[in-house]
Scaffold this active site. Structure first.
Site, PDB file in Angstrom:
ATOM      1  N   ASP A 140       0.829  -1.198   0.000  1.00  0.00           N
ATOM      2  CA  ASP A 140       0.000   0.000   0.000  1.00  0.00           C
ATOM      3  C   ASP A 140       0.870   1.258   0.000  1.00  0.00           C
ATOM      4  OD1 ASP A 140      -2.738   1.165   0.376  1.00  0.00           O
ATOM      5  OD2 ASP A 140      -1.853   1.907   2.235  1.00  0.00           O
ATOM      6  N   GLU A 177       1.534  -0.629  -5.074  1.00  0.00           N
ATOM      7  CA  GLU A 177       0.537   0.391  -5.329  1.00  0.00           C
ATOM      8  C   GLU A 177       1.283   1.722  -5.305  1.00  0.00           C
ATOM      9  OE1 GLU A 177      -3.423   2.594  -3.554  1.00  0.00           O
ATOM     10  OE2 GLU A 177      -1.650   2.205  -2.346  1.00  0.00           O
TER      11      GLU A 177
END
Length: 538
Positions: free
Chosen positions: A207, A264
């Site tokens: 993330d 990401e």
């Protein structure tokens, strides 16, 4: 050399709280996921990525992690996680778990220890605490803005009411940023990686991979604009992140079984994104430039060509994606007046998409994507053709974007609505009690899984057939050769398969000497508007 599975895998993203609820409390859980593994196997995906299921106060739906090595009771317990990994592996499905390294929850034990220890303490080195500016430290240390709205700094107040230091949070105040210049933080995440690798997970989705390291001195950003799109400035995409990922890669390479990392990273420039994919760093990275592309043939050709070229220069595959838990589902994006023009949440006061037209284009976009060399990610429910819930009432919204933006941005709840499994059941079969943490739209009835699985012409069947043919013809491992198929047609050959996508163009004849393998809508000797067809030479 043994083929590396992540180079051409199709990975299905599960947002656990919205996938399937086994306990009946209205929130999806790990036992619910286990109950649907046969569904995923039958669909034909290679792996599953689970969004966070760790211990969390849920200020940001689990992306505020209080314990990286335990399961939140909402989702079950560690025994359920072990069972899920084992049951998935029994079905030939790999498991990727989410890693959230940019920030923790404000309830994490180390942040609580930092608060208790006070300014100047070793405990505060784990996070980014700073004195404020101004005569009394009343101004934040810089002008950074948070992704969810408002400023990126929150000031503490001591027990006696005295104003204290500020701490950095690029997202919500309940998500303080780690200090990645501090070695104990790096060791904490080494241990976290090993904890889950020891349990048998096959990889990690990282993330906010572009956000861990901040520019030295934390200088002001030139622009104070910030959204969920590509992010630039001194808090994003700093070169220092790459040392961290080389370290992580060494950890993964110490395990058997070809474990993988996917980034990401909202980095717009393919030349910057490819740096994450060098041979000793990440294995793959989401191609958000492709996700953000307008429904325009020339735009698609340029994005596909530029991103593939950049990735190939470092020996990495391209990782395609059209939807996820942070953006408007592509069925609804492609149903807007300017199709694909917004990945921000859509609400009652926004343009309402034409989801019938959007589904036609969405099916075409998916067939184009799944024919491209590389890996691909699917977001839960897109195989059912689900649209965003764009008419959610304001009072049911839970995304912190809604509150932090002063109710000016509706946030991401619309793409996170629980899935419909049974058309005629309460909550469409999501929960045995009919409970659902977000209300589902009426349109979900006809799109429920039991109305689509194995039904000719359904979106589910289109996805299943596409995944079967993709594997059969080796499209993920193939090479792309561009065709000059006209202004409005994205055309290419991938091995023995010819792929044509008519983007907003008039219908045109199909080429002679080819037979139809698969099409996103009915074709009868011609390629209609907003349709993709896969062809094989006769």
């Amino acid at each position: 050399m043994t083929h590396q599975w992540w180079r051409d895998a199709v990975i299905y993203q599960i947002y656990p709280r919205s996938f399937a609820d086994a306990s009946g409390d209205g929130y999806g859980d790990l036992r619910g996921v286990i109950s649907k593994l046969d569904y995923l196997r039958d669909l034909g995906v290679d792996a599953v990525w689970l969004s966070p299921f760790y211990t969390s106060p849920m200020a940001d739906a689990g992306y505020d992690v209080a314990d990286y090595c335990d399961v939140d009771p909402m989702f079950g317990d560690l025994a359920d996680a072990d069972a899920l990994i084992a049951e998935a592996h029994e079905r030939g499905l790999r498991i990727i778990v989410d890693l959230v390294p940019n920030h923790s929850s404000s309830e994490h034990r180390l942040f609580q220890a930092a608060l208790a220890a006070g300014p100047g303490s070793p405990e505060r080195e784990n996070y980014l605490f700073r004195d404020g500016l101004g005569d009394e430290g009343e101004l934040p240390p810089n002008n950074w803005t948070a992704v969810f709205g408002g400023r990126s700094w929150t000031r503490l107040t001591a027990a006696d009411g005295t104003p204290e230091q500020w701490y950095l949070h690029l997202f919500d105040p309940e998500q303080p940023d780690w200090n990645w210049e501090h070695e104990p933080v790096r060791e904490l995440f080494d241990d976290t990686l090993r904890f889950w690798l020891d349990k048998g997970v096959d990889g990690f989705r990282v993330d906010v991979a572009h956000g861990l390291v901040k520019a030295e001195g934390l200088p002001d950003q030139v622009s104070t604009d910030s959204d969920l799109g590509f992010q630039t400035g001194p808090q994003w995409d700093q070169d220092g992140v790459h040392e961290i990922y080389r370290r992580w890669r060494a950890v993964l390479d110490g395990y058997d079984g070809d474990r993988s990392l996917v980034a990401e990273a909202w980095v717009e420039d393919p030349e910057r994104l490819k740096l994450y994919l060098r041979p000793d760093e990440m294995h793959t990275a989401f191609n958000f430039e492709f996700l953000d592309c307008l429904w325009d043939a020339d735009a698609y050709r340029k994005v596909i060509a530029s991103t593939m070229a950049a990735n190939e220069s470092v020996g990495a595959p391209t990782t395609w994606v059209l939807s996820n838990h942070d953006v408007v589902r592509h069925v609804s994006r492609l149903g807007l007046t300017v199709p694909g023009s917004s990945h921000e949440g859509l609400g009652l006061r926004d343009e309402q998409p034409d989801n019938v037209l959007g589904l036609r284009r969405g099916r075409a976009a998916t067939l184009m994507m799944l024919a491209l060399p590389g890996s691909a990610y699917l977001y839960q429910g897109e195989e059912l053709g689900l649209p965003d819930h764009t008419t959610l009432a304001d009072d049911v919204r839970q995304d912190p974007t809604w509150t932090r933006s002063g109710h000016t941005r509706v946030g991401r709840d619309g793409c996170r609505v629980p899935l419909p499994w049974l058309a005629d059941a309460p909550a469409y079969g999501f929960s045995p009690t009919g409970e659902s943490w977000l209300p589902q739209p009426d349109s979900f009835e006809e799109l429920a899984a039991d109305r689509q699985v194995g039904v000719a012409g359904s979106t589910w069947t289109l996805y299943r057939d596409a995944l079967r043919l993709r594997r059969e013809f080796g499209l993920g491992r193939g090479e792309l050769t561009w065709l000059d198929a006209g202004e409005h047609v994205v055309g290419f050959d991938n091995g023995d398969v010819r792929v044509l996508t008519n983007v907003l163009g008039d219908p045109q004849p199909l080429p002679e000497g080819w037979t139809v393998l698969l099409a996103s809508a009915d074709v009868d000797g011609e390629l209609p508007t907003d349709v993709t067809v896969w062809l094989q030479r006769v």
